[in-house]
Design an enzyme around this catalytic site. Structure first.
Site, PDB file in Angstrom:
ATOM      1  N   GLY A   1      20.123  -6.635 -25.707  1.00 29.63           N
ATOM      2  CA  GLY A   1      20.466  -6.961 -24.358  1.00 29.63           C
ATOM      3  C   GLY A   1      20.794  -5.502 -23.715  1.00 29.63           C
TER       4      GLY A   1
ATOM      5  N   GLY B   1      -9.051  -6.032  -2.111  1.00 30.11           N
ATOM      6  CA  GLY B   1      -8.351  -5.261  -3.126  1.00 30.11           C
ATOM      7  C   GLY B   1      -9.403  -4.714  -4.107  1.00 30.11           C
ATOM      8  N   SER B   2      -9.904  -5.673  -5.036  1.00 28.39           N
ATOM      9  CA  SER B   2     -10.814  -5.570  -6.348  1.00 28.39           C
ATOM     10  C   SER B   2     -12.269  -5.570  -5.848  1.00 28.39           C
ATOM     11  CB  SER B   2     -10.625  -6.564  -7.310  1.00 28.39           C
ATOM     12  OG  SER B   2      -9.417  -6.401  -8.073  1.00 28.39           O
TER      13      SER B   2
ATOM     14  N   GLU C   1      -6.391   0.758  -9.398  1.00 32.51           N
ATOM     15  CA  GLU C   1      -7.561   1.558  -9.683  1.00 32.51           C
ATOM     16  C   GLU C   1      -8.451   0.523 -10.477  1.00 32.51           C
ATOM     17  OE1 GLU C   1      -6.933   3.500  -7.928  1.00 32.51           O
ATOM     18  OE2 GLU C   1      -5.161   5.089  -8.127  1.00 32.51           O
TER      19      GLU C   1
END
Length: 391
Positions: A346, A143-144, A369
């Site tokens: 709530g 991923g990174s 990104e």
């Protein structure tokens, strides 16, 4: 929210820094968001439905490949694109994400690195919203760190053979054209893979707690045969995808402030009408502190995004500056959305109100990104001169 509230909240008079054309463009996209996104976004989010029917409308609006010149693209400024991203993400991050994947990633890759024939074939219809593109970079185990990708394209006598897998690929299951990044004997290259190509399987990732009005997919490539003209001739190495990622990151710096602003405005309106102990919530010091803290960060973040846009239009925007904008603005936007939810009590956990939906979406925006950690390391390397990504 009314224009009067927006003006009241523009304490720094940031609108005075925008041109008449920029303000007009912003209002045009804001009106589109009000008419076509806000009335239906809660149901789209609940149903995990991406409204493909609005894609041609986004093309007509002029926000697809907005910053690109020629080939039917709008050719607008960086600031104008940023303002559009902000207004669309005030509606929902999933809609802004579509515009980003289509324009900043897929179309930018073709426009920047493609052949003339590739540009003519794909860009005009993508700008019009007639065709959808996706950008396949991230992998299940990379991923990174895209330099570790294992998807591989092998050159043959009559073209290429592509094998591998990608994950979290926006729009892949509905895309007409995929921009796929793969390792080759000569390093990382980009390839165009049309929908329906044999051996390509795209499966929507479900269920999700975030970006529910968008599409993200797992994609596999099994002995995918491509012709010699599938390769993007101008892209070699990670510079190819990273150039596109920086375009998307720039838009995120603006877009996150749209989600933050919408969350703040929802809380401000609610606080002015909700009575507790015989008076509006807005009349209590603790509530006013929350609202002021939100507004301060929105004004700062918007000013930062505008500064980045002016730098980009002048041709002076650097990657570390984009990282600073993405890191700060998304981080602050999540805090604002969560704090806005507390004012709603709530009621804030229902889809009648936007802040918690924005907060959930922004968790994805914070991750894609470049995570906070990646942008921290980019900035850390810039200020120390020492890369700390490994070890």
């Amino acid at each position: 929210m009314s224009d009067s509230t927006t003006n009241i909240s523009d304490v720094l008079a940031l609108d005075s820094l925008l041109t008449v054309d920029e303000l007009a463009l912003r209002e045009k996209v804001r009106d589109f968001t009000a008419q076509r996104i806000r009335p239906k976004i809660a149901q789209w989010y609940e149903d995990a439905h991406f409204p493909r029917e609005i894609v041609p409308e986004l093309g007509e609006l002029g926000v697809l490949g907005m910053h690109l010149e020629g080939y039917g693209c709008p050719g607008r400024s960086a600031v104008e694109y940023g303002l559009a991203a902000m207004e669309l993400e005030a509606g929902d991050s999933g809609i802004r994400t579509f515009v980003s994947v289509q324009g900043s990633l897929a179309m930018t890759a073709i426009h920047r690195w493609g052949s003339e024939a590739q540009k003519e074939q794909w860009l005009p219809r993508m700008a019009a919203g007639e065709l959808i593109g996706c950008f396949a970079l991230t992998e299940p185990s990379a991923g990174s760190d895209p330099s570790s990708m294992t998807t591989f394209a092998r050159e043959t006598a009559d073209g290429w053979v592509l094998d591998g897998a990608k994950r979290w690929i926006g729009l892949a299951s509905i895309a007409d054209i995929m921009v796929v990044w793969a390792n080759t004997e000569d390093g990382i290259r980009g390839f165009l893979v049309p929908a329906g190509t044999s051996g390509v399987t795209a499966t929507a990732i479900e269920p999700k707690l975030s970006m529910r009005a968008s599409v993200q997919c797992d994609v596999t490539f099994d002995d995918v045969r491509l012709g010699p003209d599938a390769i993007l001739p101008g892209a070699a190495g990670l510079r190819g995808p990273f150039t596109c990622l920086n375009e998307a990151r720039y838009g995120i710096a603006w877009g996150a402030m749209g989600a933050a602003r919408d969350s703040y405005e929802a809380a401000l309106e609610y606080a002015g009408t909700r009575l507790q102990f015989g008076r509006p919530l807005a009349g209590y010091q603790l509530t006013q502190e929350k609202l002021v803290n939100m507004l301060v960060e929105i004004q700062k973040g918007t000013m930062l995004a505008l500064h980045l846009g002016r730098l980009k239009d002048a041709g002076h925007l650097a990657p570390q500056q984009i990282s600073l904008g993405k890191l700060n603005n998304v981080r602050e936007a999540i805090k604002i959305a969560r704090e806005a939810r507390t004012i709603l009590g709530g009621n804030g956990v229902t889809l009648d109100y936007s802040p918690l939906r924005h907060a959930n979406n922004l968790e994805s925006v914070r991750t894609y990104e470049g995570t906070d950690e990646v942008h921290t390391l980019i900035l850390g390397q810039h200020i120390t001169g020492i890369g700390a990504f490994r070890g």
